[in-house]
Design a protein around this motif. Structure first.
Motif, PDB file in Angstrom:
ATOM      1  N   THR A 159      32.446  46.818  33.043  1.00 44.92           N
ATOM      2  CA  THR A 159      31.089  46.340  33.315  1.00 44.92           C
ATOM      3  C   THR A 159      30.080  47.214  32.588  1.00 44.92           C
ATOM      4  OG1 THR A 159      30.945  47.718  35.302  1.00 44.92           O
ATOM      5  CG2 THR A 159      31.712  45.441  35.599  1.00 44.92           C
ATOM      6  N   SER A 160      28.866  46.675  32.506  1.00 49.50           N
ATOM      7  CA  SER A 160      27.738  47.441  31.969  1.00 49.50           C
ATOM      8  C   SER A 160      26.537  47.121  32.839  1.00 49.50           C
ATOM      9  CB  SER A 160      27.462  47.061  30.508  1.00 49.50           C
ATOM     10  OG  SER A 160      26.345  47.784  30.013  1.00 49.50           O
ATOM     11  N   GLY A 161      26.255  48.030  33.769  1.00 49.63           N
ATOM     12  CA  GLY A 161      25.228  47.712  34.753  1.00 49.63           C
ATOM     13  C   GLY A 161      25.730  46.587  35.646  1.00 49.63           C
ATOM     14  N   SER A 162      24.895  45.499  35.731  1.00 51.14           N
ATOM     15  CA  SER A 162      25.280  44.331  36.509  1.00 51.14           C
ATOM     16  C   SER A 162      26.014  43.292  35.669  1.00 51.14           C
ATOM     17  CB  SER A 162      24.032  43.696  37.130  1.00 51.14           C
ATOM     18  OG  SER A 162      23.126  43.296  36.106  1.00 51.14           O
ATOM     19  N   ASP A 163      26.201  43.592  34.394  1.00 55.34           N
ATOM     20  CA  ASP A 163      26.854  42.646  33.494  1.00 55.34           C
ATOM     21  C   ASP A 163      28.376  42.810  33.561  1.00 55.34           C
ATOM     22  OD1 ASP A 163      27.423  40.807  31.570  1.00 55.34           O
ATOM     23  OD2 ASP A 163      26.588  41.940  29.891  1.00 55.34           O
ATOM     24  N   ARG A 164      29.023  41.741  33.916  1.00 55.74           N
ATOM     25  CA  ARG A 164      30.505  41.746  33.970  1.00 55.74           C
ATOM     26  C   ARG A 164      30.992  41.441  32.555  1.00 55.74           C
ATOM     27  NH1 ARG A 164      34.695  37.985  34.686  1.00 55.74           N
ATOM     28  NH2 ARG A 164      36.402  38.592  36.089  1.00 55.74           N
ATOM     29  N   ILE A 165      31.529  42.437  31.908  1.00 56.18           N
ATOM     30  CA  ILE A 165      31.927  42.312  30.508  1.00 56.18           C
ATOM     31  C   ILE A 165      33.342  41.735  30.373  1.00 56.18           C
ATOM     32  CG2 ILE A 165      32.282  43.545  28.335  1.00 56.18           C
ATOM     33  CD1 ILE A 165      29.386  43.493  29.249  1.00 56.18           C
ATOM     34  N   PHE A 166      34.290  42.318  31.067  1.00 61.01           N
ATOM     35  CA  PHE A 166      35.694  41.939  30.876  1.00 61.01           C
ATOM     36  C   PHE A 166      36.489  42.187  32.154  1.00 61.01           C
ATOM     37  CE2 PHE A 166      40.065  43.197  29.957  1.00 61.01           C
ATOM     38  CZ  PHE A 166      40.519  42.133  29.196  1.00 61.01           C
ATOM     39  N   SER A 167      37.495  41.287  32.388  1.00 55.67           N
ATOM     40  CA  SER A 167      38.475  41.473  33.463  1.00 55.67           C
ATOM     41  C   SER A 167      39.836  41.028  32.948  1.00 55.67           C
ATOM     42  CB  SER A 167      38.107  40.672  34.715  1.00 55.67           C
ATOM     43  OG  SER A 167      39.172  40.722  35.664  1.00 55.67           O
ATOM     44  N   SER A 168      40.832  41.846  33.218  1.00 51.52           N
ATOM     45  CA  SER A 168      42.190  41.505  32.768  1.00 51.52           C
ATOM     46  C   SER A 168      42.740  40.270  33.469  1.00 51.52           C
ATOM     47  CB  SER A 168      43.129  42.697  33.005  1.00 51.52           C
ATOM     48  OG  SER A 168      43.178  43.014  34.388  1.00 51.52           O
ATOM     49  N   LYS A 169      42.163  39.867  34.575  1.00 47.66           N
ATOM     50  CA  LYS A 169      42.655  38.711  35.319  1.00 47.66           C
ATOM     51  C   LYS A 169      42.135  37.389  34.759  1.00 47.66           C
ATOM     52  CE  LYS A 169      43.861  40.519  39.871  1.00 47.66           C
ATOM     53  NZ  LYS A 169      45.217  39.956  39.821  1.00 47.66           N
ATOM     54  N   ASP A 170      41.066  37.433  33.960  1.00 48.97           N
ATOM     55  CA  ASP A 170      40.471  36.182  33.473  1.00 48.97           C
ATOM     56  C   ASP A 170      41.447  35.370  32.629  1.00 48.97           C
ATOM     57  OD1 ASP A 170      38.159  36.774  34.779  1.00 48.97           O
ATOM     58  OD2 ASP A 170      37.135  37.613  33.018  1.00 48.97           O
ATOM     59  N   CYS A 171      42.144  35.991  31.743  1.00 51.05           N
ATOM     60  CA  CYS A 171      43.075  35.284  30.850  1.00 51.05           C
ATOM     61  C   CYS A 171      44.498  35.807  30.994  1.00 51.05           C
ATOM     62  CB  CYS A 171      42.612  35.429  29.385  1.00 51.05           C
ATOM     63  SG  CYS A 171      40.995  34.689  29.063  1.00 51.05           S
ATOM     64  N   GLN A 172      44.839  36.230  32.181  1.00 45.06           N
ATOM     65  CA  GLN A 172      46.174  36.785  32.417  1.00 45.06           C
ATOM     66  C   GLN A 172      47.239  35.709  32.276  1.00 45.06           C
ATOM     67  OE1 GLN A 172      46.830  39.988  35.497  1.00 45.06           O
ATOM     68  NE2 GLN A 172      47.853  38.287  36.557  1.00 45.06           N
ATOM     69  N   ALA A 173      48.232  35.960  31.436  1.00 43.76           N
ATOM     70  CA  ALA A 173      49.266  34.951  31.162  1.00 43.76           C
ATOM     71  C   ALA A 173      50.151  34.701  32.377  1.00 43.76           C
ATOM     72  CB  ALA A 173      50.108  35.398  29.971  1.00 43.76           C
ATOM     73  N   SER A 174      50.533  35.734  33.088  1.00 47.76           N
ATOM     74  CA  SER A 174      51.399  35.587  34.269  1.00 47.76           C
ATOM     75  C   SER A 174      51.021  36.625  35.303  1.00 47.76           C
ATOM     76  CB  SER A 174      52.876  35.736  33.885  1.00 47.76           C
ATOM     77  OG  SER A 174      53.121  37.030  33.364  1.00 47.76           O
ATOM     78  N   SER A 175      51.292  36.266  36.552  1.00 49.35           N
ATOM     79  CA  SER A 175      51.014  37.167  37.672  1.00 49.35           C
ATOM     80  C   SER A 175      52.331  37.496  38.343  1.00 49.35           C
ATOM     81  CB  SER A 175      50.054  36.507  38.662  1.00 49.35           C
ATOM     82  OG  SER A 175      49.820  37.348  39.775  1.00 49.35           O
ATOM     83  N   GLU A 176      52.761  38.747  38.233  1.00 46.79           N
ATOM     84  CA  GLU A 176      54.067  39.149  38.745  1.00 46.79           C
ATOM     85  C   GLU A 176      53.952  40.358  39.661  1.00 46.79           C
ATOM     86  OE1 GLU A 176      56.422  39.908  35.321  1.00 46.79           O
ATOM     87  OE2 GLU A 176      56.566  37.797  34.729  1.00 46.79           O
ATOM     88  N   ASP A 177      54.948  40.468  40.551  1.00 46.83           N
ATOM     89  CA  ASP A 177      55.042  41.630  41.436  1.00 46.83           C
ATOM     90  C   ASP A 177      55.984  42.659  40.814  1.00 46.83           C
ATOM     91  OD1 ASP A 177      53.368  40.530  43.366  1.00 46.83           O
ATOM     92  OD2 ASP A 177      55.026  39.528  44.396  1.00 46.83           O
ATOM     93  N   LEU A 178      55.668  43.905  41.035  1.00 44.11           N
ATOM     94  CA  LEU A 178      56.531  45.002  40.590  1.00 44.11           C
ATOM     95  C   LEU A 178      56.432  46.112  41.627  1.00 44.11           C
ATOM     96  CD1 LEU A 178      58.389  46.294  38.509  1.00 44.11           C
ATOM     97  CD2 LEU A 178      56.363  47.165  37.330  1.00 44.11           C
ATOM     98  N   VAL A 179      57.429  46.148  42.511  1.00 38.18           N
ATOM     99  CA  VAL A 179      57.417  47.126  43.605  1.00 38.18           C
ATOM    100  C   VAL A 179      58.178  48.366  43.160  1.00 38.18           C
ATOM    101  CG1 VAL A 179      58.091  47.569  45.997  1.00 38.18           C
ATOM    102  CG2 VAL A 179      57.285  45.296  45.326  1.00 38.18           C
ATOM    103  N   LYS A 180      57.535  49.509  43.327  1.00 33.49           N
ATOM    104  CA  LYS A 180      58.155  50.783  42.966  1.00 33.49           C
ATOM    105  C   LYS A 180      58.027  51.762  44.121  1.00 33.49           C
ATOM    106  CE  LYS A 180      58.159  50.920  37.940  1.00 33.49           C
ATOM    107  NZ  LYS A 180      57.933  51.780  36.761  1.00 33.49           N
ATOM    108  N   VAL A 181      59.031  52.635  44.211  1.00 32.46           N
ATOM    109  CA  VAL A 181      59.004  53.697  45.221  1.00 32.46           C
ATOM    110  C   VAL A 181      58.370  54.927  44.587  1.00 32.46           C
ATOM    111  CG1 VAL A 181      60.379  55.183  46.717  1.00 32.46           C
ATOM    112  CG2 VAL A 181      61.054  52.798  46.363  1.00 32.46           C
ATOM    113  N   ILE A 182      57.337  55.423  45.239  1.00 31.10           N
ATOM    114  CA  ILE A 182      56.616  56.590  44.723  1.00 31.10           C
ATOM    115  C   ILE A 182      56.835  57.761  45.680  1.00 31.10           C
ATOM    116  CG2 ILE A 182      54.379  57.499  43.996  1.00 31.10           C
ATOM    117  CD1 ILE A 182      53.459  54.679  43.479  1.00 31.10           C
ATOM    118  N   ALA A 183      57.278  58.858  45.148  1.00 31.66           N
ATOM    119  CA  ALA A 183      57.516  60.054  45.959  1.00 31.66           C
ATOM    120  C   ALA A 183      56.185  60.672  46.380  1.00 31.66           C
ATOM    121  CB  ALA A 183      58.338  61.055  45.160  1.00 31.66           C
ATOM    122  N   PRO A 184      56.194  61.499  47.406  1.00 28.85           N
ATOM    123  CA  PRO A 184      54.952  62.153  47.840  1.00 28.85           C
ATOM    124  C   PRO A 184      54.329  62.965  46.698  1.00 28.85           C
ATOM    125  CG  PRO A 184      56.669  62.444  49.485  1.00 28.85           C
ATOM    126  CD  PRO A 184      57.327  61.839  48.299  1.00 28.85           C
TER     127      PRO A 184
END
Length: 236
Positions: A159-184
């Motif tokens: 964004t730039s101020g109140s201007d929404r410049i870009f979002s990766s979700k706008d033209c996202q080709a696929s929406s996938e889940d990726l679950v990972k285990v993260i150590a403390p």
């Protein structure tokens, strides 16, 4: 003549009397036959009682060793508590030892203990240089936990101020889940090269491009409901 007839009559009478009166030996034989017949009848009677008693005993023994179907229900019912207890023990042990396919041995991370941060590979970019946007998620808890860091949860927002410049979700080709285990204390990162272009929701065409000349832009990384602090960079 009269005497002779009387003599003949007496002779006939004495002869018939000698035929009908058995001798003592005949009487003895008859008594023996009658006695033997009585003994035989008595033996048959005694044998009949003995057989009846034996048959009754066998019937009682058979009924005691082979109970009727109604009798088998009682032992089965009395054994049912132990039979019911046997499956319940292993069942709970199996459930705790072997999780079901839908269950997870590692818990999901507490959202309050997950930190999302945003960064760029450079603070400023010259003409023709494309920024590398980085999303970083850190487990701030004390135990390992699972985090979905798939594209279904991520968003790289410029964004730039109140201007929404870009979002990766706008033209996202696929929406996938990726679950990972993260150590403390450990982290997972995802990088996104931004081509210095604009985007619109629904991937609508946008002709205008972000301005350069030293303009400042804000990059915000999002993961699910968590959003990072702002990362500021400059485009020349």
């Amino acid at each position: 003549m009269g005497r002779q007839g009387d003599s003949a009559a007496r002779g006939t009478a004495s002869g018939s009397s000698s035929v009908r009166k058995p001798s003592p030996a005949v009487y003895r034989r008859r008594r023996l036959v009658v006695g033997a017949a009585l003994l035989l009848v008595l033996a048959l009677v005694v044998s009949g009682f003995a057989l009846a008693g034996a048959f009754k005993g066998d019937s009682q023994q058979a009924s005691s060793t082979q109970p009727s179907p109604g009798g088998t229900a009682a032992p089965s019912a009395s054994a049912s508590p132990s039979a019911a207890a046997t499956p319940s023990g292993p069942a709970s042990a199996t459930t705790s030892a072997t999780p079901s396919p839908t269950a997870s041995a590692t818990p999901s991370c507490n959202q309050n203990q997950v930190t999302v941060s945003a960064s760029t590979d450079k603070p400023a970019y010259g003409p023709g240089e494309n920024p590398m946007l980085t999303l970083k998620v850190t487990n701030g808890g004390s135990v390992p936990c699972e985090v979905n860091i798939g594209t279904s949860q991520m968003e790289f927002l410029v964004t730039s101020g109140s201007d929404r410049i870009f979002s990766s979700k706008d033209c996202q080709a696929s929406s996938e889940d990726l679950v990972k285990v993260i150590a403390p204390g450990a982290s997972e990162t995802a990088n996104f090269p931004w081509n210095r272009n604009r985007s619109a929701e629904g991937c609508k065409a946008v002709s205008a491009a972000p301005g350069g000349g030293g303009a400042y832009y804000i990059f915000t990384a999002k993961l699910g409901s968590r959003a990072s602090p702002k990362a500021v960079f400059q485009l020349n």
